[in-house]
Design an enzyme around this catalytic site. Structure first.
Site, PDB file in Angstrom:
ATOM      1  N   SER A 170      19.061 -10.965 -52.979  1.00 31.18           N
ATOM      2  CA  SER A 170      18.511 -11.294 -51.658  1.00 31.18           C
ATOM      3  C   SER A 170      18.612 -12.798 -51.436  1.00 31.18           C
ATOM      4  O   SER A 170      18.535 -13.577 -52.399  1.00 31.18           O
ATOM      5  CB  SER A 170      17.038 -10.884 -51.586  1.00 31.18           C
ATOM      6  OG  SER A 170      16.443 -11.385 -50.410  1.00 31.18           O
ATOM      7  N   TYR A 217       8.475 -10.905 -55.523  1.00 31.37           N
ATOM      8  CA  TYR A 217       9.778 -10.338 -55.142  1.00 31.37           C
ATOM      9  C   TYR A 217      10.870 -11.397 -55.330  1.00 31.37           C
ATOM     10  O   TYR A 217      11.924 -11.132 -55.918  1.00 31.37           O
ATOM     11  CB  TYR A 217       9.683  -9.883 -53.684  1.00 31.37           C
ATOM     12  CG  TYR A 217      10.950  -9.301 -53.105  1.00 31.37           C
ATOM     13  CD1 TYR A 217      11.424  -8.058 -53.528  1.00 31.37           C
ATOM     14  CD2 TYR A 217      11.659  -9.969 -52.102  1.00 31.37           C
ATOM     15  CE1 TYR A 217      12.580  -7.516 -52.974  1.00 31.37           C
ATOM     16  CE2 TYR A 217      12.802  -9.428 -51.544  1.00 31.37           C
ATOM     17  CZ  TYR A 217      13.261  -8.210 -51.980  1.00 31.37           C
ATOM     18  OH  TYR A 217      14.396  -7.673 -51.436  1.00 31.37           O
TER      19      TYR A 217
HETATM   20  N1  LIG Z   1      16.027  -4.690 -46.292  1.00 37.65           N
HETATM   21  C1  LIG Z   1      16.251  -5.984 -46.470  1.00 37.65           C
HETATM   22  O1  LIG Z   1      16.062  -6.806 -45.558  1.00 37.65           O
HETATM   23  C2  LIG Z   1      16.741  -6.484 -47.790  1.00 37.65           C
HETATM   24  C3  LIG Z   1      17.145  -7.829 -47.864  1.00 37.65           C
HETATM   25  C4  LIG Z   1      17.625  -8.311 -49.074  1.00 37.65           C
HETATM   26  C5  LIG Z   1      17.738  -7.486 -50.156  1.00 37.65           C
HETATM   27  N2  LIG Z   1      17.333  -6.189 -50.066  1.00 37.65           N
HETATM   28  C6  LIG Z   1      17.468  -5.348 -51.253  1.00 37.65           C
HETATM   29  O2  LIG Z   1      18.208  -4.203 -50.901  1.00 37.65           O
HETATM   30  C7  LIG Z   1      17.901  -3.138 -51.811  1.00 37.65           C
HETATM   31  C8  LIG Z   1      17.615  -1.877 -51.016  1.00 37.65           C
HETATM   32  O3  LIG Z   1      16.423  -2.073 -50.272  1.00 37.65           O
HETATM   33  P1  LIG Z   1      16.170  -1.418 -48.849  1.00 37.65           P
HETATM   34  O4  LIG Z   1      15.797  -2.507 -47.940  1.00 37.65           O
HETATM   35  O5  LIG Z   1      17.294  -0.520 -48.506  1.00 37.65           O
HETATM   36  O6  LIG Z   1      14.815  -0.627 -49.140  1.00 37.65           O
HETATM   37  P2  LIG Z   1      14.466   0.913 -49.323  1.00 37.65           P
HETATM   38  O7  LIG Z   1      14.916   1.690 -48.144  1.00 37.65           O
HETATM   39  O8  LIG Z   1      13.039   0.928 -49.721  1.00 37.65           O
HETATM   40  O9  LIG Z   1      15.382   1.365 -50.556  1.00 37.65           O
HETATM   41  C9  LIG Z   1      15.043   1.151 -51.892  1.00 37.65           C
HETATM   42  C10 LIG Z   1      15.832   2.145 -52.711  1.00 37.65           C
HETATM   43  O10 LIG Z   1      15.604   1.858 -54.090  1.00 37.65           O
HETATM   44  C11 LIG Z   1      15.286   3.080 -54.735  1.00 37.65           C
HETATM   45  N3  LIG Z   1      14.464   2.854 -55.906  1.00 37.65           N
HETATM   46  C12 LIG Z   1      13.287   2.190 -55.989  1.00 37.65           C
HETATM   47  N4  LIG Z   1      12.806   2.254 -57.245  1.00 37.65           N
HETATM   48  C13 LIG Z   1      13.713   2.972 -57.962  1.00 37.65           C
HETATM   49  C14 LIG Z   1      13.784   3.396 -59.309  1.00 37.65           C
HETATM   50  N5  LIG Z   1      12.823   3.073 -60.207  1.00 37.65           N
HETATM   51  N6  LIG Z   1      14.847   4.119 -59.717  1.00 37.65           N
HETATM   52  C15 LIG Z   1      15.818   4.459 -58.825  1.00 37.65           C
HETATM   53  N7  LIG Z   1      15.817   4.082 -57.539  1.00 37.65           N
HETATM   54  C16 LIG Z   1      14.763   3.349 -57.119  1.00 37.65           C
HETATM   55  C17 LIG Z   1      14.568   3.914 -53.680  1.00 37.65           C
HETATM   56  O11 LIG Z   1      14.694   5.304 -53.978  1.00 37.65           O
HETATM   57  P3  LIG Z   1      13.582   6.262 -54.630  1.00 37.65           P
HETATM   58  O12 LIG Z   1      12.257   5.817 -54.114  1.00 37.65           O
HETATM   59  O13 LIG Z   1      14.015   7.621 -54.159  1.00 37.65           O
HETATM   60  O14 LIG Z   1      13.741   6.105 -56.101  1.00 37.65           O
HETATM   61  C18 LIG Z   1      15.406   3.575 -52.458  1.00 37.65           C
HETATM   62  O15 LIG Z   1      16.533   4.400 -52.397  1.00 37.65           O
HETATM   63  C19 LIG Z   1      16.718  -3.638 -52.651  1.00 37.65           C
HETATM   64  O16 LIG Z   1      17.177  -4.134 -53.885  1.00 37.65           O
HETATM   65  C20 LIG Z   1      16.175  -4.785 -51.807  1.00 37.65           C
HETATM   66  O17 LIG Z   1      15.461  -5.703 -52.579  1.00 37.65           O
HETATM   67  C21 LIG Z   1      16.830  -5.672 -48.905  1.00 37.65           C
END
Ligand SMILES: NC(=O)c1ccc[n+]([C@@H]2O[C@H](COP(=O)([O-])OP(=O)(O)OC[C@H]3O[C@@H](n4cnc5c(N)ncnc54)[C@H](OP(=O)(O)O)[C@@H]3O)[C@@H](O)[C@H]2O)c1
Length: 265
Positions: A147, A160
């Protein structure tokens, strides 16, 4: 020399954290571009629904549920994927969590453990499952989702942000080994993308983009192959400049920005 950029005919793609948000959208975008994509997360139903959503696309999605904090489960998933579908060509280690803040503490051992377990150890488990085979073949492409928050300590993002900074550091360092072994390693640093994770945020998110647009930029970045995939540029470049500032200037500037965003809430 890192290996060339992988194409669908080179093997299967693997996306972790694909049951929602960025991971689900990237899996669909890869399937749109003809990849067979294995998807991993804990929620099996959501992964199976995603696989059905890809039915009409040129590629396809197959569900392999698992928890990224479990190293053995990650190794088993990669072995199973490769036994069924052939060599792993591309892996996007995307699973992540943003632990909810407790009212009484900005930082606690529990929240740090939770963030590090998924955002850092989970990435390491994915790397250690996927890398040996790629290194042996001297072919493959891996990308880790960190991120822009990981660039510097930002107000309200201690836990985070620290886990994401560590993921960036891990990849910068590992890049040297991967280069020598012929594997292409990339880091993805998104700004704000509209997903279930960010929908909980109570603050203004500058340049928030749709998850479909975010996924297109990530997959375009896989195809370009440079080390970092950072977007949107109008947030990424100011953040890069902030990294260069000496501490007194940085803290003064960010405190002022935090105060004025609190006033406008
Ligand atoms: N959205 C943003 O603005 C943003 C910006 C920068 C970086 N990111 C990064 O992008 C990535 C995806 O985030 P998102 O925004 O798409 O959020 P999200 O919709 O909450 O997705 C998170 C994903 O991670 C999975 N996950 C969480 N814990 C897990 C575990 N122990 N084992 C396997 N899977 C796990 C969840 O699936 P389950 O709960 O089904 O396991 C879900 O599919 C993250 O690394 C986040 O930090 C997001």
């Amino acid at each position: 020399m890192a290996s060339s950029r992988m194409k669908p005919q080179d093997g299967i793609a693997w996306v972790t954290g694909a049951s929602s948000g960025i991971g689900a959208a990237v899996a669909l975008e890869l399937a749109r571009r003809d990849w067979t994509v294995a998807v991993t997360a804990r929620r099996v139903d959501a992964l199976e629904a995603l696989a059905r959503e890809a039915d009409t696309l040129p590629g396809r999605i197959v569900a392999h549920a698992g928890d990224v904090t479990n190293a053995r489960a990650m190794r088993t998933i990669v072995e199973t994927i490769e036994a069924i579908h052939g060599p792993l060509a591309l892996a996007f280690l995307n699973a992540g969590v943003a632990p909810r803040k407790r009212a009484d503490a900005a930082v606690s051992g529990e929240s740090v453990s939770e963030a590090v377990a998924v955002n850092l150890v989970g990435v390491a488990n994915g790397l250690s499952a996927a890398l040996p085979g790629m290194m042996q073949r001297r072919r493959g492409q891996l990308a880790v989702n960190a991120s822009l928050v990981g660039y510097r300590g930002l107000p309200g993002a201690a836990v985070y942000g620290a886990s994401k900074a560590a993921a960036i550091h891990l990849c910068e360092s590992l890049r040297f080994d991967c280069d020598r072994a012929g594997v292409r390693l990339q880091i993805v640093n998104p700004g704000f993308v509209d997903t279930p994770m960010t929908r909980r945020n109570q603050f203004v998110m500058p340049f928030l983009m749709t998850v479909e647009e975010g996924a297109r930029r990530i997959v375009d970045g896989f195809e370009r192959g440079g080390f970092e995939i950072a977007f949107p540029r109008r947030l990424a470049w100011p953040m890069k400049l902030l990294r260069l500032l000496p501490y007194p200037v940085y803290f003064a500037l960010m405190s002022r920005a935090a105060r004025s965003s609190a006033k406008s809430d």
